[in-house]
Design an enzyme around this catalytic site. Structure first.
Site, PDB file in Angstrom:
ATOM      1  N   SER A 138      32.494 -38.866  27.644  1.00 31.07           N
ATOM      2  CA  SER A 138      33.377 -40.027  27.666  1.00 31.07           C
ATOM      3  C   SER A 138      33.376 -40.720  29.023  1.00 31.07           C
ATOM      4  CB  SER A 138      34.767 -39.560  27.247  1.00 31.07           C
ATOM      5  OG  SER A 138      35.477 -40.634  26.722  1.00 31.07           O
TER       6      SER A 138
ATOM      7  N   HIS B  57      34.507 -38.836  18.565  1.00 31.71           N
ATOM      8  CA  HIS B  57      34.354 -38.824  20.008  1.00 31.71           C
ATOM      9  C   HIS B  57      34.199 -37.403  20.543  1.00 31.71           C
ATOM     10  CE1 HIS B  57      34.625 -41.071  23.679  1.00 31.71           C
ATOM     11  NE2 HIS B  57      35.588 -40.299  24.164  1.00 31.71           N
TER      12      HIS B  57
HETATM   13  C1  GCU Z   1      39.444 -44.185  26.763  1.00 28.20           C
HETATM   14  C2  GCU Z   1      38.551 -45.275  27.328  1.00 28.20           C
HETATM   15  C3  GCU Z   1      37.085 -44.943  27.130  1.00 28.20           C
HETATM   16  C4  GCU Z   1      36.796 -43.590  27.707  1.00 28.20           C
HETATM   17  C5  GCU Z   1      37.755 -42.574  27.098  1.00 28.20           C
HETATM   18  C6  GCU Z   1      37.654 -41.166  27.685  1.00 28.20           C
HETATM   19  O1  GCU Z   1      39.335 -44.146  25.395  1.00 28.20           O
HETATM   20  O2  GCU Z   1      38.896 -46.465  26.689  1.00 28.20           O
HETATM   21  O3  GCU Z   1      36.272 -45.917  27.734  1.00 28.20           O
HETATM   22  O4  GCU Z   1      35.472 -43.234  27.475  1.00 28.20           O
HETATM   23  O5  GCU Z   1      39.073 -42.980  27.331  1.00 28.20           O
HETATM   24  O6  GCU Z   1      37.235 -40.982  28.800  1.00 28.20           O
HETATM   25  O7  GCU Z   1      38.100 -40.257  26.994  1.00 28.20           O
END
Ligand code: GCU
Length: 439
Positions: free
Chosen positions: A272, A415
């Protein structure tokens, strides 16, 4: 058409369609959404049209047709554009950094593993900021070991299951640094899966380098490098992602000094925002032999010019993640097409080194198709350097990896690096490492 063909032909058509559908993914559309008053598009037909900057065209309009021009002119040009327009230029000085090995090599995991722990002090005499790096190496290695460097959301003692790991401190929700109880919200990483395949594994807690919240500047590495009178980094200077990436380069400095580690065969990974970090780290620092960014999405491997899922406008809002980027990034909020860079150029900075983009087919916020298309558009640079890109413009079915020099893997699920059935993607990472990192 003869009678015979008139029956066989439709059958063959149906069969090849069926085959195509099993090989290529059809990502679902979702209803539009809204956050902070900003509309979020999840319909493929509404992503809009865009033209990507040519990664092989210099700012002066000349085409790049040889490796020398790529490495000496275009690559530095793109790197500078990313520093100026997205992540910010790290202004730290590696000379201020020192290493303290407080665990110089202890047998762990029933003697199969050698554990080392090193404190990196980022600001010379100042005890803070400092980060502990936890390193595991195969105990029976006859040669220096290649390894996977992981940057994580958890303290090291919470990342793995080993009572010998120093219990560090973590940032809590109240934005204070407190001792960790070593529990993990994500489950522990199985160290032996790497060791058994001949790799080391190292991990670092990102919060030791720079905190992950707006207003965290005074508590991290960036504060140390503010000039007198400066209260925040300049508009083209480092945001938190660049600070984390700079910290990972200091870990690489340590690896280069440790004769048990093969510093020429280091892969870097994170999930992420830490997937964005892993990609930016290796894009900048060519000592990293490989990057495996997981679900890096917007501000990572996904094309910003596609209006799908998270956008520059959303990610750079001050109440969201503006602090992770340089201040200039928000300039492109209303018109991402005017940004001189996009994610395909970030992937191209990896060339000719292998990079595996790992995504999830329902991780719509991160736009898995946007990552795939960025990888496709980075391919000409890999070809120029004699390497393979994805070699297809059709997004593969979930669960089917492409492991060329540019790799792409979309698990079935959302995710992170776990598929809906709970299996993790480490095995795919290891397959990728086996192809390109085996000594
Ligand atoms: C949020 C953010 C993302 C990121 C994510 C994370 O959702 O909007 O861009 O990748 O956090 O780091 O879990």
């Amino acid at each position: 058409m003869s009678k015979k063909y008139s029956t066989i032909f439709p059958l063959m058509m149906a069969l090849s369609l069926l085959l195509a559908n099993t090989l290529f993914a059809q990502l679902a559309d979702y209803p539009d959404d809204e956050r902070e008053g900003i509309k979020i598009n999840y319909t493929e037909a509404n992503v809009g049209t865009y033209t990507l900057p040519d990664p092989l065209e210099l700012l002066n309009g000349k085409k790049v047709t040889d490796a020398k021009t790529w490495f000496e002119k275009r690559r530095p040009e793109i790197l500078r554009l990313f520093e100026e327009n997205e992540y910010g230029r790290p202004v730290g000085d590696p000379k201020d950094v020192s290493f303290e090995k407080f665990d110089a090599g202890t047998p762990a995991f029933e003697g199969k593993v050698l554990r080392k722990q090193v404190t990196i002090r980022f600001a010379k005499e100042n005890p803070e900021p400092s980060a502990d790096v936890l390193i595991y190496l195969p105990a029976d290695a006859a040669k220096p070991s290649p390894l996977l460097l992981h940057i994580g959301f958890m303290a090291n003692c919470a990342t793995v299951d080993d009572p010998g790991v120093k219990a560090g401190e973590i940032w809590n929700r109240e934005k204070q640094k407190v001792p960790t109880d070593c529990k993990s919200a994500f489950g522990k990483i199985d160290v032996l899966q790497f060791i058994n395949r001949g790799y080391g594994f190292a991990t670092i807690y990102y919060g030791d380098i720079d905190p992950d919240f707006s207003g965290g500047l005074p508590y991290g590495i960036r504060a140390f490098y503010l000039k007198t009178g400066q209260t925040e980094p300049a508009a083209d200077e480092w945001g938190a992602i660049s600070a984390w990436a700079w910290g990972l380069s200091r870990v690489m400095d340590y690896f280069e000094q440790d004769e048990d580690i093969d510093a020429g065969r280091i892969a870097v990974t994170g999930v992420s925002r830490l997937g964005k970090t892993a990609l930016w780290t290796a894009a900048r620092d060519q000592r990293f032999a490989m990057a495996i960014p997981s679900c890096s999405g917007e501000g990572g491997a996904a094309l910003s010019r596609r209006n799908y899922g998270e956008t520059i406008k959303l990610i750079t809002l001050p109440q969201r993640y503006g602090y992770q980027f340089c201040a200039n990034y928000s300039k492109w909020s209303d018109d991402p097409s005017s940004n001189p860079v996009d994610a395909h150029m970030l992937i191209a900075l990896m060339a000719p080194r292998p990079v595996l983009l790992q995504t999830g087919d329902t991780d719509k916020w991160s736009d898995p198709k946007g990552e795939f298309l960025a990888a496709v558009a980075a391919e000409p640079v890999y070809h120029l350097l004699g390497k393979k890109g994805l070699e297809t413009d059709k997004i593969p079915q979930s669960g089917v990896p492409i492991l060329n020099d540019i790799g792409f893997y979309m698990h079935k699920g959302g995710h992170g690096m776990h598929a809906v059935d709970g299996t993790s993607d480490w095995e795919v990472y290891l397959r990728f490492m086996d192809i390109y990192l085996k000594p």
